[in-house]
Design a protein around this motif. Structure first.
Motif, PDB file in Angstrom:
ATOM      1  N   LEU A 121       0.815  -1.205   0.000  1.00  0.00           N
ATOM      2  CA  LEU A 121       0.000   0.000   0.000  1.00  0.00           C
ATOM      3  C   LEU A 121       0.856   1.266   0.000  1.00  0.00           C
TER       4      LEU A 121
ATOM      5  N   ARG B  97       2.112   1.679  -3.459  1.00  0.00           N
ATOM      6  CA  ARG B  97       1.042   2.057  -4.380  1.00  0.00           C
ATOM      7  C   ARG B  97       0.726   3.547  -4.280  1.00  0.00           C
ATOM      8  N   TYR B  98       0.733   4.064  -3.050  1.00  0.00           N
ATOM      9  CA  TYR B  98       0.405   5.478  -2.835  1.00  0.00           C
ATOM     10  C   TYR B  98       1.651   6.340  -2.656  1.00  0.00           C
ATOM     11  N   GLU B  99       2.795   5.813  -3.078  1.00  0.00           N
ATOM     12  CA  GLU B  99       4.062   6.563  -3.064  1.00  0.00           C
ATOM     13  C   GLU B  99       4.369   7.183  -1.692  1.00  0.00           C
TER      14      GLU B  99
ATOM     15  N   ASN C 118       2.337   8.102   0.653  1.00  0.00           N
ATOM     16  CA  ASN C 118       1.347   9.043   1.197  1.00  0.00           C
ATOM     17  C   ASN C 118       0.546   8.337   2.290  1.00  0.00           C
ATOM     18  N   ARG C 119       0.881   8.656   3.529  1.00  0.00           N
ATOM     19  CA  ARG C 119       0.266   7.943   4.658  1.00  0.00           C
ATOM     20  C   ARG C 119      -1.220   8.249   4.811  1.00  0.00           C
ATOM     21  N   THR C 120      -1.615   9.449   4.451  1.00  0.00           N
ATOM     22  CA  THR C 120      -3.037   9.810   4.558  1.00  0.00           C
ATOM     23  C   THR C 120      -3.881   8.914   3.655  1.00  0.00           C
ATOM     24  N   LYS C 121      -3.407   8.685   2.434  1.00  0.00           N
ATOM     25  CA  LYS C 121      -4.153   7.837   1.491  1.00  0.00           C
ATOM     26  C   LYS C 121      -4.136   6.373   1.945  1.00  0.00           C
ATOM     27  N   VAL C 122      -3.007   5.919   2.491  1.00  0.00           N
ATOM     28  CA  VAL C 122      -2.920   4.531   2.971  1.00  0.00           C
ATOM     29  C   VAL C 122      -3.875   4.326   4.142  1.00  0.00           C
TER      30      VAL C 122
ATOM     31  N   ARG D 217      -6.579   5.999   4.783  1.00  0.00           N
ATOM     32  CA  ARG D 217      -7.954   6.047   4.273  1.00  0.00           C
ATOM     33  C   ARG D 217      -8.327   4.711   3.626  1.00  0.00           C
ATOM     34  N   GLU D 218      -7.401   4.118   2.915  1.00  0.00           N
ATOM     35  CA  GLU D 218      -7.640   2.819   2.276  1.00  0.00           C
ATOM     36  C   GLU D 218      -7.909   1.734   3.314  1.00  0.00           C
TER      37      GLU D 218
ATOM     38  N   ARG E 264      -4.376   8.100  11.012  1.00  0.00           N
ATOM     39  CA  ARG E 264      -2.938   8.125  10.765  1.00  0.00           C
ATOM     40  C   ARG E 264      -2.134   7.623  11.962  1.00  0.00           C
TER      41      ARG E 264
END
Length: 442
Positions: free
Chosen positions: A409, A412-414, A416-420, A422-423, A428
């Protein structure tokens, strides 16, 4: 369309901000000085322009560790350094400084820029809080603790024996120190004995003393803590661990004000005030026969129940500030505080180790932090794992989380912890904890 005067526009913008701003050339002469800088320093723009900045900011750091010079020499910005300046009127003002290098469009250094903020109000509020909620070395805004603070002077002025009750780490020794310091015996010593720290034979000699030859290896007279506390206060910590035979000897001291050192032929007088403390249920121990009833009544003349930290969460921010200030001085650091995420963990923790646990936690994070703010990454992994605040969120996902899934993950999101987060359906802080657990840096 009228031509925009960018220099004039910049001046208007700079004069509208609350922070002081000034710039210097490569000779450290002031080239720009905004309205907020005038208000904070007391010098007008006309007085400041063209003068060396140390003529305006009259502080020791100008000659030892000037933030602007440091930024110019290192090429790295200086962030939120706290110093005191002397204004034109001679008033000392605490400010927070940030400084950076100024470059032209080709990257050539032109000089430096410094922004600074008046911290007087923050310092005044901090002082007010300290004065309002501090009692000797004790800090609290909790109503139960404040009631204890209110009665301490009256208790201290008496000769009554005091029993301090509370869990380990609640600050019983600090209460004992406060009672002694407020008492008529404050010029005498405060002597502390931990009744659970030594086996019975050594503990007896430690408290009551021993004469030469009283036991094997005793080659000289050894004063006990009772003798050392003469004219002052003896604090018996963890008195619930005192063996029954020594309970009898202690009872004699409390009743007759005399004791007999090991190997002594006659008793000697004790001019001592007694304070005791325990984290045990002494009433239950009395019923079980492991603590003498008569001794319990003797030490329970005045009893103070110190609440655990989990029952006074409003004290956690106060204590964090006190401990952070202490360890900044101890380790020569200038950490401003904890990030919002890290503070959430600290405020949500139950603290089974009470104030002592919080003290150790702040010290550890100060040691590990290299920046101006303590983040979640500085908190111990065990502490983070003990504070899973998402029991009702994505339980199925959490039970299946492993290092490979997190790595995938994050890739995949480079990173970006916020996007991970959320996934995964978590916040956070939970993601930080998992990454720390699996030793993932990004």
């Amino acid at each position: 369309m009228p031509k925009v005067d960018h220099c004039k526009q910049l001046t208007v913008i700079l004069n509208s901000v609350a922070d002081g701003v000034f710039t210097v050339d490569d000779r450290m002469r002031i080239t720009l000085f905004n309205k907020a800088a005038e208000e904070i320093t007391g010098f007008t723009e006309e007085e400041a322009i063209g003068r060396h900045c140390h003529d305006i900011f009259r502080t020791d750091v100008c000659f030892t560790s000037c933030p602007v010079k440091e930024a110019l020499e290192s090429g790295q910005p200086v962030i939120n350094r706290e110093v005191d300046i002397i204004t034109k009127e001679g008033k000392k003002v605490p400010i927070s400084i940030s400084a950076s290098m100024l470059k032209d469009e080709n990257g050539k250094p032109l000089g430096g820029v410094e922004t600074f903020r008046d911290q007087s109000l923050i310092y005044a509020l901090k002082k007010e809080i300290e004065e309002k909620y501090t009692f000797h070395d004790l800090v609290s805004r909790n109503p139960a603790m404040r009631r204890l603070f209110d009665v301490l002077p009256d208790i201290a002025s008496s000769e009554a024996t005091v029993l301090l009750k509370g869990e380990s780490g609640t600050g019983k020794e600090l209460f004992a120190q406060a009672i002694h310091d407020l008492s008529p015996r404050r010029k005498g010593p405060l002597v502390i004995v931990n009744c659970g720290a030594l086996p019975e034979p050594l503990l007896e000699a430690e408290i009551f003393g021993a004469r030469r030859g009283a036991y094997t290896g005793s080659i000289e007279n050894r004063p006990g803590r009772l003798e050392m506390a003469e004219g002052g206060t003896l604090f018996l910590d963890e008195i619930g661990d005192l063996p029954l035979p020594l309970q009898v000897k202690l009872l004699r001291v409390l009743e007759n004000h005399e004791y007999q050192p090991l190997g002594a032929r006659s008793p000697q007088k004790a001019d001592v005030r007694f304070l005791t403390a325990t984290n045990c249920d002494l009433e239950d121990m009395v019923e079980k026969g492991t603590f003498r009833r008569d001794l319990f009544f003797r030490i329970n003349v005045v009893a103070l129940q110190i609440p655990p930290l989990r029952e006074r969460p409003e004290d956690i921010p106060l204590l964090i500030d006190v401990f952070l200030d202490r360890f900044n001085r101890t380790y020569g650091k200038k950490i401003r505080g904890f990030s919002g995420e890290a503070l959430q963990f600290l405020l949500g923790h139950q603290y089974p180790g009470n104030v002592r646990e919080l003290l150790n936690l702040v010290e550890q994070t100060v040691i590990l932090c290299r920046s101006g703010e303590i983040g979640v990454e500085h908190l111990p992994a065990g502490f983070l794992e003990a504070n899973d605040r998402d029991e009702d969120v994505s339980f199925g996902r959490r039970s299946r989380i492993n290092k490979a899934i997190l790595q995938d993950l994050l890739a995949r999101y480079e990173g970006n912890r916020t996007k991970v987060a959320r996934e995964l359906g978590v916040d956070r802080t939970t993601l930080w904890r998992w990454m720390k657990k699996f030793d993932l840096k990004n």
